[in-house]
Design an enzyme around this catalytic site. Sequence first.
Site, PDB file in Angstrom:
ATOM      1  N   THR A  94       0.787  -1.328  -0.052  1.00 19.73           N
ATOM      2  CA  THR A  94       0.088  -0.065   0.085  1.00 19.73           C
ATOM      3  C   THR A  94       0.808   1.338  -0.217  1.00 19.73           C
ATOM      4  O   THR A  94       0.530   2.257  -0.515  1.00 19.73           O
ATOM      5  CB  THR A  94      -1.042   0.089   1.297  1.00 19.73           C
ATOM      6  OG1 THR A  94      -0.011  -0.002   2.279  1.00 19.73           O
ATOM      7  CG2 THR A  94      -2.044  -1.040   1.093  1.00 19.73           C
ATOM      8  N   ILE A 138       0.920 -10.262  -6.054  1.00 15.81           N
ATOM      9  CA  ILE A 138       1.098 -10.580  -7.583  1.00 15.81           C
ATOM     10  C   ILE A 138       1.769  -9.428  -8.227  1.00 15.81           C
ATOM     11  O   ILE A 138       2.223  -9.325  -9.413  1.00 15.81           O
ATOM     12  CB  ILE A 138      -0.315 -10.723  -8.266  1.00 15.81           C
ATOM     13  CG1 ILE A 138      -1.073  -9.581  -8.080  1.00 15.81           C
ATOM     14  CG2 ILE A 138      -1.274 -12.119  -7.822  1.00 15.81           C
ATOM     15  CD1 ILE A 138      -2.324  -9.732  -8.891  1.00 15.81           C
ATOM     16  N   HIS A 155       0.113 -16.883  -5.147  1.00 16.13           N
ATOM     17  CA  HIS A 155      -1.029 -16.347  -6.069  1.00 16.13           C
ATOM     18  C   HIS A 155      -0.574 -15.721  -7.444  1.00 16.13           C
ATOM     19  O   HIS A 155      -1.263 -15.090  -8.052  1.00 16.13           O
ATOM     20  CB  HIS A 155      -1.812 -15.259  -5.306  1.00 16.13           C
ATOM     21  CG  HIS A 155      -2.544 -15.727  -4.051  1.00 16.13           C
ATOM     22  ND1 HIS A 155      -3.049 -14.746  -3.375  1.00 16.13           N
ATOM     23  CD2 HIS A 155      -2.884 -16.812  -3.731  1.00 16.13           C
ATOM     24  CE1 HIS A 155      -3.585 -15.313  -2.277  1.00 16.13           C
ATOM     25  NE2 HIS A 155      -3.428 -16.810  -2.535  1.00 16.13           N
ATOM     26  N   CYS A 174      -0.742 -19.610 -22.611  1.00 16.63           N
ATOM     27  CA  CYS A 174      -1.857 -19.962 -23.406  1.00 16.63           C
ATOM     28  C   CYS A 174      -2.679 -21.233 -22.900  1.00 16.63           C
ATOM     29  O   CYS A 174      -1.862 -22.068 -22.610  1.00 16.63           O
ATOM     30  CB  CYS A 174      -1.311 -20.436 -24.955  1.00 16.63           C
ATOM     31  SG  CYS A 174      -2.542 -21.258 -25.961  1.00 16.63           S
ATOM     32  N   CYS A 229      -3.179 -16.805 -28.643  1.00 18.16           N
ATOM     33  CA  CYS A 229      -2.132 -17.382 -28.630  1.00 18.16           C
ATOM     34  C   CYS A 229      -1.647 -16.999 -30.384  1.00 18.16           C
ATOM     35  O   CYS A 229      -2.291 -17.498 -31.182  1.00 18.16           O
ATOM     36  CB  CYS A 229      -1.848 -18.744 -28.272  1.00 18.16           C
ATOM     37  SG  CYS A 229      -0.277 -19.538 -28.565  1.00 18.16           S
ATOM     38  N   CYS A 284      -1.201 -21.130 -31.743  1.00 23.12           N
ATOM     39  CA  CYS A 284      -2.208 -22.198 -31.784  1.00 23.12           C
ATOM     40  C   CYS A 284      -3.641 -21.508 -31.565  1.00 23.12           C
ATOM     41  O   CYS A 284      -4.678 -22.046 -31.648  1.00 23.12           O
ATOM     42  CB  CYS A 284      -2.273 -23.090 -30.626  1.00 23.12           C
ATOM     43  SG  CYS A 284      -2.599 -22.755 -28.936  1.00 23.12           S
ATOM     44  N   SER A 301      -4.289  -9.544   6.001  1.00 22.65           N
ATOM     45  CA  SER A 301      -5.575  -9.730   7.055  1.00 22.65           C
ATOM     46  C   SER A 301      -5.597 -11.063   7.712  1.00 22.65           C
ATOM     47  O   SER A 301      -6.381 -11.431   8.413  1.00 22.65           O
ATOM     48  CB  SER A 301      -6.644  -9.267   6.256  1.00 22.65           C
ATOM     49  OG  SER A 301      -7.075 -10.393   5.225  1.00 22.65           O
ATOM     50  N   ASN A 359       1.050  -5.632  11.339  1.00 21.25           N
ATOM     51  CA  ASN A 359      -0.476  -5.400  10.287  1.00 21.25           C
ATOM     52  C   ASN A 359      -0.843  -4.382  11.199  1.00 21.25           C
ATOM     53  O   ASN A 359      -1.275  -4.042  12.498  1.00 21.25           O
ATOM     54  CB  ASN A 359      -1.159  -6.505  10.388  1.00 21.25           C
ATOM     55  CG  ASN A 359      -1.980  -6.535   9.011  1.00 21.25           C
ATOM     56  OD1 ASN A 359      -1.604  -6.192   7.842  1.00 21.25           O
ATOM     57  ND2 ASN A 359      -3.485  -6.594   9.446  1.00 21.25           N
TER      58      ASN A 359
END
Length: 249
Positions: free
Chosen positions: A31, A107, A123, A131, A156, A159, A197, A217
Site C-alpha cells: 500500500t 502478484i 498467487h 496460453c 496465442c 495455436c 489480514s 499489520n
Amino acid sequence: MYNGEDLFKKAADLIYVSKKTIVLTGAGISTESGIPDFRSPETGLWENMDPMEALSAKVLFNEPKKFYKNGFKILTSMINVEPNNAHYILAKMESMGIISSIITQNIDNLHKKAGSKKVFEVHGNIRTATCVNCGKKISFDKMDEKVNEGQIPPRCDFCKGIIRPDVVMFGDPMPYEFEIAIEELRTCDLLLIVGSSLLVSPVNYMPDLVDRIIIINKTPTPFDEKAEVIIRDKASVALEKIFFYLNRQ
Ligand code: NAD
C-alpha cells in the site's frame, strides 16, 4: 495500540535467535507503494467492487469483456509501480542471511523488483501470461498489448488458444509453488507476517504450521492471539526499526 521500542527490539531478538525465519507478505506491504489492498477501510479495493467477482476464473473465461474491463485493470495498474522501503529491507535481510525466503500473496512483482531472490509467489505474478491450450508463455506486457489492440480474449500467436494472466484467480487451483512454500514452512521456526489480514484461504492456514509468529499489520487478524509480537504500524516503519535492532546484535 502500544508500539513502544521494546516491541521492535523483541521482534529483532526473536529473528536473531531463530534458526530459520520465513516472511509471509500480503497486500498491506504494497500500500505504501500506492497499490490499494483489499480490505483497508475506505482505501481497500473492496470499497468499490467485489474483487472475488472481478478477479474470478469464472468471469475470466465466461465473461471476458467484463474481465478485461474490470479485473484486468487491477492487474495492469500494478505494472509501473516501484517497491517501497519495506520490500527493500526484506531483500537486504535475505542477502544478509537474516531471513530464508518470502512467501507472498501479492502478484505485483515488487519483492523481485526490490532484489529478493527466494520468493514464493503463491498467487502468481504479473510478469507472464500463458496460453491455456498449448502452454506457451508470453510476457504480461505482450498480453496487455494484444488487449489494447482489441483482442478480447487475447489469443496465442501459435495455436489461437486463449491466453490468460499467470495470476491465481478466485476459483483457480493453487499452483505448485504453494505446495513448495508449505514444505518450506514445515522447516522454519519463525514466521514474520507483514501486511496481511490473514483472511484469504488457503494462505490463512500457514501461521498454524509454524511454532512462533510475529505480526506486523495495521489492523487485527485472526492470529493475533498466537503472535509473540504484534506491531500495529506501517510495514516500512516497523521493518526499519526491527532492522535497526538486528544490526545492533
Ligand atoms: P488484505 O487486503 O486482506 O489485507 C491487507 C492488510 O494489510 C490489512 O489488514 C491492512 O490493515 C494491512 N495494511 C495495509 N497497509 C499497511 C501498511 N502500510 N503496513 C502494515 N499493514 C498494512 O490483503 P491480503 O491479506 O494480502 O489478501 C488479499 C488478497 O489480495 C491476496 O490474495 C492478494 O493476492 C491480493 N491482492 C494483492 C495485491 C498486490 O499484489 N499488491 C493487492 C491487492 C490484493
